[in-house]
Design a protein around this motif. Structure first.
Motif, PDB file in Angstrom:
ATOM      1  N   LEU A 417       0.767  -1.159   0.101  1.00 39.25           N
ATOM      2  CA  LEU A 417      -0.037   0.064  -0.107  1.00 39.25           C
ATOM      3  C   LEU A 417       1.112   1.058  -0.032  1.00 39.25           C
ATOM      4  CD1 LEU A 417      -2.744  -1.094   2.645  1.00 39.25           C
ATOM      5  CD2 LEU A 417      -2.915  -0.969   0.187  1.00 39.25           C
ATOM      6  N   ALA A 418       1.897   1.247   0.659  1.00 32.21           N
ATOM      7  CA  ALA A 418       2.835   2.399   0.963  1.00 32.21           C
ATOM      8  C   ALA A 418       3.695   2.624  -0.318  1.00 32.21           C
ATOM      9  CB  ALA A 418       3.705   2.307   1.975  1.00 32.21           C
ATOM     10  N   ALA A 419       3.860   1.661  -1.381  1.00 32.14           N
ATOM     11  CA  ALA A 419       4.514   1.712  -2.539  1.00 32.14           C
ATOM     12  C   ALA A 419       3.373   2.191  -3.888  1.00 32.14           C
ATOM     13  CB  ALA A 419       4.983   0.554  -3.002  1.00 32.14           C
ATOM     14  N   TYR A 420       2.386   2.368  -3.358  1.00 32.33           N
ATOM     15  CA  TYR A 420       1.181   2.813  -4.494  1.00 32.33           C
ATOM     16  C   TYR A 420       1.193   4.278  -4.520  1.00 32.33           C
ATOM     17  CZ  TYR A 420      -3.095   2.796  -7.126  1.00 32.33           C
ATOM     18  OH  TYR A 420      -3.909   3.188  -8.422  1.00 32.33           O
ATOM     19  N   ASN A 421       1.071   4.789  -5.722  1.00 34.17           N
ATOM     20  CA  ASN A 421       0.988   6.507  -5.814  1.00 34.17           C
ATOM     21  C   ASN A 421      -0.283   7.086  -5.269  1.00 34.17           C
ATOM     22  OD1 ASN A 421       2.881   8.350  -6.157  1.00 34.17           O
ATOM     23  ND2 ASN A 421       2.126   8.705  -8.205  1.00 34.17           N
ATOM     24  N   GLN A 428      -9.393   7.616  -2.083  1.00 32.54           N
ATOM     25  CA  GLN A 428      -9.167   6.114  -2.747  1.00 32.54           C
ATOM     26  C   GLN A 428      -8.775   5.247  -1.893  1.00 32.54           C
ATOM     27  OE1 GLN A 428      -6.103   6.371  -5.925  1.00 32.54           O
ATOM     28  NE2 GLN A 428      -6.579   4.469  -6.704  1.00 32.54           N
ATOM     29  N   LEU A 429      -7.752   5.555  -0.891  1.00 34.12           N
ATOM     30  CA  LEU A 429      -7.206   4.620   0.185  1.00 34.12           C
ATOM     31  C   LEU A 429      -8.390   3.867   1.016  1.00 34.12           C
ATOM     32  CD1 LEU A 429      -4.679   3.122   1.662  1.00 34.12           C
ATOM     33  CD2 LEU A 429      -4.739   5.348   2.977  1.00 34.12           C
ATOM     34  N   VAL A 447      -1.506  -9.816  -0.024  1.00 34.33           N
ATOM     35  CA  VAL A 447      -0.900  -8.780  -0.944  1.00 34.33           C
ATOM     36  C   VAL A 447      -1.653  -9.019  -2.255  1.00 34.33           C
ATOM     37  CG1 VAL A 447       1.180  -8.536  -2.347  1.00 34.33           C
ATOM     38  CG2 VAL A 447       1.355  -8.732   0.294  1.00 34.33           C
ATOM     39  N   ALA A 448      -2.208 -10.292  -2.589  1.00 28.10           N
ATOM     40  CA  ALA A 448      -2.856 -10.661  -3.738  1.00 28.10           C
ATOM     41  C   ALA A 448      -4.259  -9.966  -3.964  1.00 28.10           C
ATOM     42  CB  ALA A 448      -2.970 -12.154  -4.038  1.00 28.10           C
TER      43      ALA A 448
END
Length: 554
Positions: A417-421, A428-429, A447-448
């Protein structure tokens, strides 16, 4: 067939029916695995009442791991359960736990390893008593022992009882593993709740629903708390979903007007024909359907705060009316002839560049300066280092309560989640976490699960490009796709995204893309397909941008 053979055949049939009945009834209780005391207790009762496997007990390691204790039992008194403690390897039960092998004691009076510790011999029948014990296995490793007494001289052969006990041990193992999983999730949620409570208590903004510890957010909060005690007009600038209304409420709640009303209006959500009446009210008969006088939001907010979201979408003719309110603190209701005095503080917000709108003649410069007395820029979520994990845990707690679920994050989910922009920012989160809670299997968000949800959102936003997109919206590719490979810069580049990553396809049409589009066409000799590939787009996306920006082939 002799009479004895008939009796034996009947006994075998009765025995098989009894075993099937026990297994069937036991499996019916597996739906109640969240209550192991009830489920395992009823299983042991079935063994006793239907098959004669009496004084059944489930022996499990204690907290120290050095001893085993009777955790569940049927037919044992409290004192007997308390006496049933064994070191690993001690007695029949301890050996089964250590070796993982079945133990069959044909006669407890003749077996020196049998300790007669939990149940004294005097309380047992005078007949020959046998003791059977089977391991409760988890991934072929013993996690406990299921044991029971039986009268040795019975028509049921011992091997059938062993088979039945093995089946019941497998069912009990499932109950125990689910119980461990629930305990683990509960402990994880308790830890997350504690961390959230600490975060909320350690910063003032948490009391107003603004959660985060990043320097960018703290700077915005400091500015907000600095201006809130004054009467200055505040302009909140930030992308959609960054929490502009929450900041506006913080200004109101920390100001002298906190006891007055707080009214929020989204200027983009109400048609222009209705917005004037919504803001300033109307007199009876001012238009068809105005059967009585009505106060508008400005008048209703008198003594408090009026929050005008998406102020950049306010119609040009209404901008002058709003300017009059800011300068004179009076309004004219639609159809009215007299001034109505008001005492209102206005907080405005926009995701657009108002200075650019002023330059293009779409926004009044005098209103801009009146609104821009104290501008505050709200950081996008991708600019708030470390806040994604904190917010994700908070939204997980809220969603679990809302949907009556007991969900927890699997290892690696928070890092993903932290790596997503997060082009849609906090909104959205929150939406992604809610969907993850609903789709989670066995209470675990994997994660999947997150990758699938983010991929779906990427596809949705890609299709949105075929419609009308906000002109001032920003392109927000994934952090990992910057030209120099520097993560977290938030700079929009035209590099093709790596196939394994999601979230890089969210690209609204930006006015400054034209030069890059035309340059790509020149380099490919006017071939739109090749030009699109150079910029990491599909041909449809490339053509759409050309049309949207009014560009023609060079």
């Amino acid at each position: 067939m002799t009479h004895a053979q008939v009796i034996q055949s009947s006994a075998r049939a009765d025995s098989a029916d009894a075993e099937l009945l026990v297994v069937h009834e036991a499996t019916q209780w597996l739906s109640h695995v969240n209550d192991p005391d009830t489920v395992i207790g009823r299983m042991l009762r079935l063994l006793s009442q239907i098959t004669g496997l009496n004084r059944g007990r489930v022996v499990l390691p204690d907290a120290s791991g050095e001893f085993m204790e009777i955790r569940y039992a049927y037919g044992l008194a409290s004192a007997e359960r308390e006496r049933g403690r064994y070191r690993l390897g001690e007695g029949v039960t301890g050996r089964v736990m250590r070796t993982g092998q079945v133990a069959v004691v044909q006669n407890i009076d003749e077996e020196p390893v049998y300790l007669t510790r939990a149940v004294e011999r005097d309380t047992l029948p005078d007949e020959t008593v046998a003791f059977l014990a089977v391991p409760i296995l988890s991934e072929d490793q013993p996690m406990g022992v299921l044991g029971a007494h039986r009268i040795r001289e019975r028509h049921r052969p011992l091997h059938r009882d062993i088979t039945l006990l093995r089946i019941m041990a497998a069912l009990i193992a499932r109950v125990l593993k689910v119980d461990d999983l629930i305990r683990e999730q509960t402990a994880a949620l308790a830890e997350e709740n504690e961390s959230l409570r600490e975060a909320l208590s350690s910063n003032q903004e948490g009391r107003h629903g603004i959660l985060g510890e990043s320097p960018a957010l703290r700077q915005a909060v400091r500015q907000t708390l600095h201006v809130s005690p004054t009467q200055a007009t505040v302009l909140l600038n930030g992308e959609s979903g960054t929490g502009k209304e929450r900041f506006a409420r913080m200004v109101h709640l920390t100001s002298p007007r906190c006891d007055g009303p707080f009214i929020a209006i989204n200027c983009a959500a109400i048609p222009d024909a209705l917005l004037e009446s919504e803001l300033f009210g109307h007199e009876k008969g001012a238009f068809t359907g105005a059967v009585s006088a009505k106060k508008g939001s400005v008048e209703l907010a008198s003594g408090g705060t009026l929050f005008l979201d998406e102020i950049g979408d306010l119609a040009f003719d209404l901008q002058s009316t709003l300017l009059h309110v800011l300068e004179k603190q009076t309004i004219h209701r639609v159809g009215g002839t007299k001034d109505v005095p008001v005492d209102v503080r206005i907080i405005a917000a926009t995701h657009k560049n108002l200075q650019e709108a002023v330059n293009q003649g779409r926004f009044r410069i005098d209103l801009f300066y009146r609104l821009n007395v104290f501008p505050i820029s709200l950081p996008a979520l991708r600019e708030r280092d470390g806040d994604v994990k904190l917010l994700a845990r908070h939204f997980l707690q809220v969603a679990s309560q809302e949907f009556d679920r007991n969900a927890a994050f699997e290892t690696g989910v928070l890092d993903r989640l932290a790596a997503y922009n997060w082009p849609g920012n906090i909104r959205q989160l929150e939406n992604v976490i809610k969907r993850a809670v609903l789709v989670a299997q066995n209470g675990w968000i994997t994660v999947a699960d997150i990758k699938l949800i983010l991929t779906h959102e990427s596809h949705v936003t890609d299709h949105l490009e075929a419609g009308s997109a906000p002109a001032a919206a920003q392109s927000v590719p994934d952090r990992s796709t910057d030209a120099e490979g520097a993560p977290g810069t938030g700079v929009a580049r035209f590099n093709p995204p790596p196939p394994a990553e999601v979230g890089t396809r969210y690209r609204w049409v930006r006015e400054d893309e034209g030069d890059a589009l035309l340059e790509a066409l020149r380099e490919t000799g006017g071939n739109k397909t090749q030009a699109a590939k150079r910029l990491g787009m599909t041909t449809r996306q490339f053509r759409y941008r050309l049309d949207k920006l009014g560009l023609r082939r060079p």
